[in-house]
Design an enzyme around this catalytic site. Structure first.
Site, PDB file in Angstrom:
ATOM      1  N   ASP A 138     -18.372 -37.553  24.926  1.00  0.00           N
ATOM      2  CA  ASP A 138     -19.109 -38.804  25.103  1.00  0.00           C
ATOM      3  C   ASP A 138     -19.684 -39.288  23.769  1.00  0.00           C
ATOM      4  O   ASP A 138     -20.003 -38.492  22.887  1.00  0.00           O
ATOM      5  CB  ASP A 138     -20.234 -38.544  26.112  1.00  0.00           C
ATOM      6  N   ASN A 181     -17.527 -36.524  49.577  1.00  0.00           N
ATOM      7  CA  ASN A 181     -18.516 -35.506  49.923  1.00  0.00           C
ATOM      8  C   ASN A 181     -17.823 -34.406  50.715  1.00  0.00           C
ATOM      9  O   ASN A 181     -17.550 -34.551  51.902  1.00  0.00           O
ATOM     10  CB  ASN A 181     -19.660 -36.121  50.737  1.00  0.00           C
ATOM     11  N   GLU A 225     -14.988 -40.741  22.536  1.00  0.00           N
ATOM     12  CA  GLU A 225     -15.276 -42.128  22.907  1.00  0.00           C
ATOM     13  C   GLU A 225     -15.783 -42.897  21.682  1.00  0.00           C
ATOM     14  O   GLU A 225     -16.871 -42.645  21.192  1.00  0.00           O
ATOM     15  CB  GLU A 225     -16.330 -42.166  24.015  1.00  0.00           C
ATOM     16  N   ASP A 241     -26.186 -31.585  49.490  1.00  0.00           N
ATOM     17  CA  ASP A 241     -26.572 -32.950  49.131  1.00  0.00           C
ATOM     18  C   ASP A 241     -27.953 -33.018  48.479  1.00  0.00           C
ATOM     19  O   ASP A 241     -28.190 -33.807  47.559  1.00  0.00           O
ATOM     20  CB  ASP A 241     -26.560 -33.863  50.360  1.00  0.00           C
ATOM     21  N   GLY A 247     -23.922 -38.116  47.324  1.00  0.00           N
ATOM     22  CA  GLY A 247     -23.506 -36.862  47.944  1.00  0.00           C
ATOM     23  C   GLY A 247     -22.120 -36.369  47.592  1.00  0.00           C
ATOM     24  O   GLY A 247     -21.706 -35.292  48.040  1.00  0.00           O
TER      25      GLY A 247
END
Length: 621
Positions: free
Chosen positions: A334, A135, A363, A141, A161
């Site tokens: 993906d 973070n 993938e 956040d 975060g």
């Protein structure tokens, strides 16, 4: 009086500014692209009834397409070689005479296309789940405009975060370990009610998730990596979007996503049958093919219909926009087999046409080398399919290594799986371009898979980094991160990296609080990764390996006068191996250096190993 009246009439005609047009995508483009056409998606209430016009040298409208929804318009542009960088107006005139104006920008290309170099076997890739790495900016956040508004580090499926700045802050750590490329999982907006941290349910393909940072942060990450001679790989998703994507409330066409009518009429949605072999199976039924290709990956991820030509163009242009915007060093796509496979060939082909030295890895989660090989460009497929895809992922070798190391040694049965697994390279057009790994964000940590055995984990990773492949290592593997409490649990697999948060008591970036085995693993990987940077034997060399013998396996990588020897030994008790078995390699009488310990070894008649483990030797001084 007439002039005054005319002025009042002109002022009464509404001319809307850039901000008043809801959406134009791509949001900008470039001059000097090899492909001189561009299709704009325009979204605005009742824009479908408008007539667009452009007056700008080198840019002209080729065709205007109305969509099913009146809130969309698709405009085909030609951008000639004469076009110069600049901003021009797109004027939309409605049938009521009202004008809407949008200022569109053409940019100068900052990097020649041929200079955008993709990743290769000379690289080693560090995979990061950004929300769980570090973070670097606590102010982003929570974003109140998005649905998931809380941070809870005690919940493995909540946001924690981590962000882009956190990666930037620790590039030196990644570089010092010896990695040359960084692959963060998707950083685009995931405006989902829960589990939005992982990034794969994208709800805006042109926006960085504000909880990760801004587009400026993303560009800064790419630039910071380039300064270290490192590459940024972008994780893209062409198969699906998130169920809260902005277009799910107003589709451009009736077939924008698969099973769209079911969604719109609130009927049940069928998920994919996940039968990826329907892409290659000569006997596959139409039903199985349809259930695989048109089923949603999961309920929260609507399946995009790439057979719609406007969707196809949208996805291709989106990928090119990100390559050009960030000067990417590669793409990881993906769920590669799930979209329409002819579209995927067109998608990859369009990218390679524009960027001839670029790299894409797809993938294909299969342990069958035949399925992996099918997707690699140049492979002679019986159905004539050409993928245009340089690289795919080596799930087969990953499984072979784990199985080999976990099996009790019985007449070399275990190590034979590694030996025969590598022998399967005859299946591949170019094995060196395939990406190999021991774990990733979707599977148990390798330390867990190998039953928390440090020696076996070193054996797996050392072998991985010396294979004729592109190696990828998941963040935290270097400190033996584990999910042994709940093996396979995705939230636990993506555990926070210690030291990434200000209040962490352990800091893996500095070594503070790490136990001995963790520090040793960091040092072990650092030695091999930094050695392979300058080792042509590992990154380009010829490979020769010998059938396992007495619980040992020898692999040799050779380039000119450099030979790297990789020895896996599963014997727990001392054993001496006759080196005359390996006479053909020509190492007799030579002095080799252990690249991890630095110790020197004479290659004589025999070699004794006191315990199990991996030994990596080199003739390079």
């Amino acid at each position: 009086m007439l002039n005054r009246l005319f002025l009042l009439i002109i002022l009464a005609i509404p001319v809307l500014s850039l901000a008043q047009i809801e959406r134009v995508e791509p949001p900008n483009w470039w001059v000097g692209m090899k492909t001189n056409t561009l299709q704009l998606l325009v979204k605005n209430p009742d824009i479908g009834n408008a007539t667009p016009s452009i007056t700008y040298k080198g840019v002209r409208i080729l065709q205007v397409h109305q969509a099913t929804s009146k809130n969309y318009l698709f405009i085909d542009l030609e951008i000639s070689k004469d076009a110069h960088p600049g901003t021009f107006e797109i004027v939309f005139q409605s049938n009521t005479g009202e004008n809407l104006t949008y200022n569109y920008q053409l940019l100068e290309r900052e990097v020649p296309a041929e200079n955008l170099m993709g990743f290769s076997s000379q690289d080693a890739i560090y995979l990061i789940t950004p929300d769980r790495f570090a973070n670097g900016d606590y102010s982003n956040d929570i974003d109140i405009s998005l649905q998931e508004k809380t941070i809870n580090r005690n919940d493995d499926y909540a946001r924690h975060g981590g962000d882009i700045q956190g990666i930037i802050n620790h590039i030196d750590y990644i570089s010092d370990l010896g990695f040359t490329a960084v692959w963060p999982s998707p950083l685009l907006t995931n405006n989902m009610k829960s589990a939005s941290y992982h990034g794969y349910a994208i709800t805006d393909f042109y926006q960085v998730d504000p909880r990760f940072g801004t587009l400026a942060n993303y560009k800064s990450l790419a630039a910071s990596l380039r300064k270290k001679d490192m590459k940024l790989i972008m994780d893209m998703v062409a198969n699906h979007c998130g169920s809260n994507h902005w277009w799910m409330q107003d589709f451009p066409f009736k077939d924008w996503v698969n099973q769209q009518s079911n969604f719109e009429n609130k009927r049940p949605i069928n998920n994919s049958n996940h039968r990826r072999t329907t892409n290659q199976d000569p006997y596959a039924s139409k039903r199985d093919k349809a259930e695989f290709q048109e089923g949603w990956f999961v309920e929260a991820m609507p399946d995009l219909n790439q057979r719609n030509p406007f969707m196809a163009t949208y996805l291709i242009q989106n990928s090119i926009w990100w390559i050009e915007t960030l000067h990417l060093g590669g793409i990881r796509q993906d769920t590669y087999p799930y979209p329409d496979k002819d579209f995927m060939a067109d998608w990859a082909g369009a990218i390679i046409t524009e960027y001839p030295n670029f790299s894409i890895v797809g993938e294909e989660w299969s342990v069958n080398p035949l399925l992996i090989a099918y997707w690699q460009t140049g492979h002679k497929n019986k159905d004539g399919y050409e993928s245009n895809l340089k690289s795919t992922m080596d799930f087969a070798m990953q499984k072979n290594i784990v199985d080999a190391l976990n099996e009790p040694e019985k007449w070399d049965q275990g190590l034979v799986k590694i030996y025969e697994g590598l022998a399967n390279d005859f299946s591949y057009t170019k094995p060196r371009d395939i990406m190999v790994f021991m774990d990733n964000h979707d599977m148990s940590r390798i330390f867990t898979q190998l039953k928390q055995d440090v020696t076996k984990t070193q054996m797996a990773l050392g072998y991985l980094l010396t294979l004729p492949r592109i190696p990828q290592v998941y963040y935290g593997t270097e400190i033996l991160m584990s999910d042994h409490e709940k093996p396979g649990d995705h939230g636990l697999i993506r555990t926070d990296f210690p030291g990434g948060w200000a209040d962490d008591s352990i800091n893996a970036f500095t070594g503070e609080g790490l136990y001995k085995d963790q520090k040793n693993m960091q040092s072990f990987l650092k030695s091999i990764l930094n050695y392979r940077k300058s080792s042509k034997a590992i990154t380009e060399g010829k490979t020769v390996h010998f059938a396992p013998f007495l619980g040992t396996y020898f692999m040799f990588r050779t380039f000119k006068d450099e030979t790297v020897v990789v020895i896996l030994n599963k014997n727990e008790t001392p054993i001496t191996i006759d080196l005359k078995r390996y006479l053909e390699i020509g190492l007799t009488g030579k002095t080799l250096t252990n690249i991890v310990s630095g110790n020197q070894v004479e290659w004589l008649e025999s070699m004794t190993f006191n315990t199990s483990g991996i030994t990596i030797l080199s003739t390079k001084k």
